[in-house]
Enzyme design. Structure first.
Site, PDB file in Angstrom:
ATOM      1  CD  GLU A   1      -4.966   0.892  -2.387  1.00  0.00           C
ATOM      2  OE1 GLU A   1      -5.715   1.879  -2.377  1.00  0.00           O
ATOM      3  OE2 GLU A   1      -4.650   0.238  -1.375  1.00  0.00           O
TER       4      GLU A   1
ATOM      5  CG  ASP B   1      -1.781   1.218   1.322  1.00  0.00           C
ATOM      6  OD1 ASP B   1      -2.242   1.695   0.268  1.00  0.00           O
ATOM      7  OD2 ASP B   1      -2.010   1.713   2.441  1.00  0.00           O
TER       8      ASP B   1
ATOM      9  CG  ASP C   1      -0.851   3.104   6.392  1.00  0.00           C
ATOM     10  OD1 ASP C   1      -1.420   3.572   5.396  1.00  0.00           O
ATOM     11  OD2 ASP C   1      -0.620   3.764   7.423  1.00  0.00           O
TER      12      ASP C   1
END
Length: 172
Positions: free
Chosen positions: A66, A7, A138
């Site tokens: 992502e 991420d 996260d």
């Protein structure tokens, strides 16, 4: 198959490593890479150095990242894109296959709906990986990205969501 989920973020980059054994997902590791305030090049180097350490330690077979969403602030979006680029370059330089997923795809694969809240993602990651506690936001997002990849980017119980978008809770 061992999967590293990332991420990306310039301030905090989450990472999560899972292993897919048959149809079962097993938690390996997760955490956050926090960069210090400073010049952009040194922050990007910090992300790359720490991801290199994670890759060396956990030896993933594939990487899931992502995709960047467009933010209200163009400067923030650009900075996020550079952090994402550093993460992708690190994976590619380690000869790893990189897959990219939108936040919508990840949430559909993990929660079952594309507009889930962060707390819902954290709870489902905890349940799917049978963790004792919820990972930080996260790290949970990175683990969710890895879970999405482990499921082949499939959401809604096995229906491919690639190439579709959500409108009012439905694929269009």
């Amino acid at each position: 198959m061992r999967i590293l989920g990332i991420d990306p973020g310039l301030r905090i980059t989450g990472f999560g490593v899972i292993e897919k054994i048959g149809g079962k997902l097993v938690y390996v590791s997760s955490g956050c890479i926090k960069t210090l305030d400073g010049e952009l090049p040194s922050r990007l180097k910090s992300i790359m150095d720490h991801l290199n350490e994670v890759i060396a330690e956990h030896r993933p077979d594939q990487v899931a990242v992502e995709q960047v969403f467009v933010n209200i602030n163009p400067k923030s979006t650009l900075m996020l894109g550079q952090a994402r680029g550093a993460a992708i370059c690190t994976a590619v330089l380690n000869n790893l296959v990189v897959a990219e997923y939108t936040a919508l795809q990840i949430k559909q694969a993990v929660v079952g709906q594309g507009h889930a809240k962060k707390e819902q993602v954290q709870e489902m990651v905890k349940r799917l990986l049978q963790l004792a506690g919820s990972p930080g936001a996260d790290a949970a997002d990175a683990l969710a990205c890895a879970i999405c990849h482990a499921h082949g980017g499939l959401g809604l119980g096995g229906i491919s969501t690639a190439g579709y978008r959500m409108k009012r809770g439905r694929l269009v």
